[in-house]
Design a protein around this motif. Sequence first.
Motif, PDB file in Angstrom:
ATOM      1  N   ARG A  53       0.220  -0.756   0.226  1.00 22.68           N
ATOM      2  CA  ARG A  53      -0.067  -0.249  -0.119  1.00 22.68           C
ATOM      3  C   ARG A  53       1.180   1.208   0.047  1.00 22.68           C
ATOM      4  O   ARG A  53       1.163   1.413   0.862  1.00 22.68           O
ATOM      5  N   ARG A 131      -2.755  -4.626   4.589  1.00 22.70           N
ATOM      6  CA  ARG A 131      -3.540  -5.332   6.514  1.00 22.70           C
ATOM      7  C   ARG A 131      -3.974  -4.393   7.703  1.00 22.70           C
ATOM      8  O   ARG A 131      -5.243  -5.179   7.591  1.00 22.70           O
ATOM      9  N   PRO A 132      -3.181  -3.138   7.654  1.00 18.59           N
ATOM     10  CA  PRO A 132      -4.226  -2.404   8.481  1.00 18.59           C
ATOM     11  C   PRO A 132      -5.342  -1.678   8.541  1.00 18.59           C
ATOM     12  O   PRO A 132      -6.250  -2.008   8.816  1.00 18.59           O
ATOM     13  N   ALA A 135      -7.867  -4.357   8.690  1.00 14.86           N
ATOM     14  CA  ALA A 135      -8.014  -4.885   9.899  1.00 14.86           C
ATOM     15  C   ALA A 135      -9.679  -5.032  10.709  1.00 14.86           C
ATOM     16  O   ALA A 135      -9.616  -5.986  11.544  1.00 14.86           O
ATOM     17  N   ALA A 396       5.335   8.069  14.149  1.00 15.89           N
ATOM     18  CA  ALA A 396       5.056   7.277  14.209  1.00 15.89           C
ATOM     19  C   ALA A 396       5.302   5.966  15.223  1.00 15.89           C
ATOM     20  O   ALA A 396       4.804   5.240  15.774  1.00 15.89           O
ATOM     21  N   TRP A 408      -1.180  15.881   5.807  1.00 16.08           N
ATOM     22  CA  TRP A 408      -1.708  14.522   5.589  1.00 16.08           C
ATOM     23  C   TRP A 408      -2.212  14.742   4.157  1.00 16.08           C
ATOM     24  O   TRP A 408      -2.939  15.651   4.118  1.00 16.08           O
ATOM     25  N   VAL A 417      -8.924   8.123   8.755  1.00 15.34           N
ATOM     26  CA  VAL A 417      -8.310   8.029   9.552  1.00 15.34           C
ATOM     27  C   VAL A 417      -6.992   9.115   9.880  1.00 15.34           C
ATOM     28  O   VAL A 417      -5.952   9.258  10.991  1.00 15.34           O
ATOM     29  N   ASN A 420      -7.922   9.444  13.320  1.00 17.39           N
ATOM     30  CA  ASN A 420      -7.342   8.118  14.560  1.00 17.39           C
ATOM     31  C   ASN A 420      -5.876   8.295  14.616  1.00 17.39           C
ATOM     32  O   ASN A 420      -5.600   8.531  15.722  1.00 17.39           O
ATOM     33  N   GLN A 421      -5.361   8.534  13.209  1.00 20.10           N
ATOM     34  CA  GLN A 421      -3.803   8.989  13.720  1.00 20.10           C
ATOM     35  C   GLN A 421      -2.784  10.266  14.704  1.00 20.10           C
ATOM     36  O   GLN A 421      -2.304   9.720  15.166  1.00 20.10           O
ATOM     37  N   PRO A 427      -0.963   6.921  16.548  1.00 23.24           N
ATOM     38  CA  PRO A 427       0.573   7.418  17.251  1.00 23.24           C
ATOM     39  C   PRO A 427       0.952   8.514  17.119  1.00 23.24           C
ATOM     40  O   PRO A 427       1.984   9.261  18.507  1.00 23.24           O
TER      41      PRO A 427
END
Lengths: 502, 306
Positions: A53, A131-132, A135, A396, A408, A417, A420-421, A427
């Motif tokens: 990704r 995957r994340p 998830a 991160a 971003w 996202v 959240n980030q 993180p």
Amino acid sequence: MKLRYTGTLALLALVGGLLTGCMPATTSGSAKDSQATIALPAEPSNTDPIMTRSIAAWNMYYAMYDGLTRITADGKVVPGLATDWKHNADLSEWEFTIRPGVKFHNGEELKPSDIVYTYSTILGSEKSTNRPAVAMVKSVTAEADNVVKFTLKNPFSAWLNQVATIGIVPQDVYTKEGDNFVNAPVGTGPFKFSAWQRGVSYSLERNGDYWGDKPALDKVTFSFVGAEDARVSGVESGTLNAGAIPPNQVPVLKNSTQATVISSPSNGSVFLGMNSKAAGLEDVRVRQAISLAIDRDEIIKGLMGGLATPNGQLVAKGVTGFVENFPVPTTDIERAKKLLSEAGYTGEPITLEYATVGGFPMSAEIAQAVEGYLSKAGITIKLVGTEQASLSLKMANHKITGLYLNMWTPSSMDGDVVVNQILAGGPEDYAKDPAMAKLYLEQQAAPENQRSDVFKKIWELNRDQAYTVPLFTPSNSYAASPNLAWTPSVDGIYRATGVAFK
Amino acid sequence: MLKFLIRRLVQAAATVLCVLTIAFFLGRASGKPGALLLTDGATAEQIDQLNETLGFNRPLLAQYVDFALGVFRGDFGSSYRNPSIPAIELVAERLPATVSLALTSFVIGVVLALAAALSIHVFRSRKLRALFIWGGSLRQSVPDFFFGVLAVLVFSVVLGALPSLGFTGPASYVLPVMTIATGQFVLYVRLLDSALTEQSSQDYVRTAYARGKSHGAVVATEMLPNALLPVMTMAGLNLAGLLGGAVIVEQVFAWPGVGEVLINAVSQRDFAIVQAGLLVVALMFVVVNIVVDVLYSVLDPRVRLS
């Protein structure tokens, strides 16, 4: 510039003449009407849509693969391999009806099992960087009547955006090829893979059997050109047909007859993030003073050539979560000073980390301007410049000690996202504000027509607490051949289908 | 000679191993790369899990032992971003672009300098010396990245005669070669010129004239071989540097060379590729150095390899 260095140029012409005398000159890359060459600033290390990704690779993915939905050049989510979808009341179960009669590039028909396979393989592969992003999937199953059903672990309102970023691969080919799939990839997209000359270019050719809008050109080649100057002169000399350029190159090309400049709003948001638990920054008044001290309009005018819009939220217009008419923070240096003295700030140095190389365009200049504004208000800033990878690793790994400057660009075109980030558990969230965490969950479970209200509360809380200081949304600028008929996408990812000549 | 070669090869192996070890630990010291792979909003647990899967959570020494054992088997690992190709192959496929650019630029730079230095001394012309040294110094004072951009402006943008970037055919060599060769030109001219000047007052030169040799023949056949020696060391170092990838020139011309792949790998913390790339760079230096030493002994019988 040309005139100032006539002496050097004369010498150069002399030596060049000597050297070129014995070499045949070729007119390479002059745009033929059926093919275009587009510069990418970076080459993806891998172009396996299951395993990798990355923003660079999406240029290839959006050409060669389809997701269940698609994100258009203007950032809208439209049907892709799914013609239709529905979800349950709490947004945790999603059913997609698969488009009938779609064929992979190898001629085989797309089956719901290919979609189940693609998602299951990502979920089962520990090394997959996709995957994340998926998830939250608890299960994915093929149902009767061409339906694929996702059951999510939690309500997730942005799921339609998320599935757009996952390209579907044919089960039989991927199972057989594994790691080697990248060397002969097969998808359903508007373009087929032609060749990947590593370090040089990635070529695509038109898929004549495409189910959707057919590409205008027979061939599109992505050429990897890291240096900005090289992209500009590449377009001017006709080697390239389009390439991204930083805002300070825009005036240079204004009078060029060999290239035009195309600027359009981006999905990026430039902001000052911070460790709001660090000494000095734990006082909300200091954080607010930082926002008040910075003159966004002046930065935009002076450094960005006017090619940006001031912003008071962490997502750009066009991204889900953007609130129309949300107030842009004001500049008020006197109030900033007052807040600082109320907070008892007495000039303790605060670090500002930023990227000197590899970051978003003009990041070093902007960091210096921010330092200027903040010191005018009486804040002592220690500038710490590193390359982007070092900064990214620090962000991160939750290792920021003061302020940092970053941008971003959510490729999913959804603010989930970003929140959240930076603000809610990710993180870069140092504040760990329970009120923010609650709003985040509320946003995830909100039906589409109510999400904007929740995002508004998130941006308000962020403004009042100044956990981050949003600055502006930059435009993306491109140098393009004058005969290129093409509109850039809001996410900065090329849609090869839309590239054409006048 | 054989003894010499064996000793140098052992030294070379030790040098390369040192380089690889330093590269290994410096790379690891800059942090675990998992977070760089997961760019959009992965949680700390997901980042940690990826680092675990990729083996970056293991003790550093254990990672190093694995790496060193791999090196002895000739296995330099593969990029964790693209496991389908061994890292050494990713670097090796850039070698043709780098080596051809380096050798062409080097040969043209040296030949031009030789011609210039010889003409200065054959014609005993101060004007030629001033022209070459001043002209060359002027060129050298312009950094390569700027000269390259100017060259592109003139020959690609204004004249439309040459491709501005890429690695597409003979024409694409012209501008990068011109940039490198002219940048190094004056260095060799200066060295050759001062060496030739020094030689011109030697006894053997007077003897040569006394034997009735013409001035041109004395310069070309008597003085030049002696004047080459001091140039060789510098030329060897330069060549090795070029063979390791001319990073700046590669970037200006989007040249797919070793320098470019190395820089990208560093910024992505792609350790396997960084190590493989540095191995190639170190090998270039070592090999060129050995070749220079051997050449010395061939050109100058007084030098014995022992």
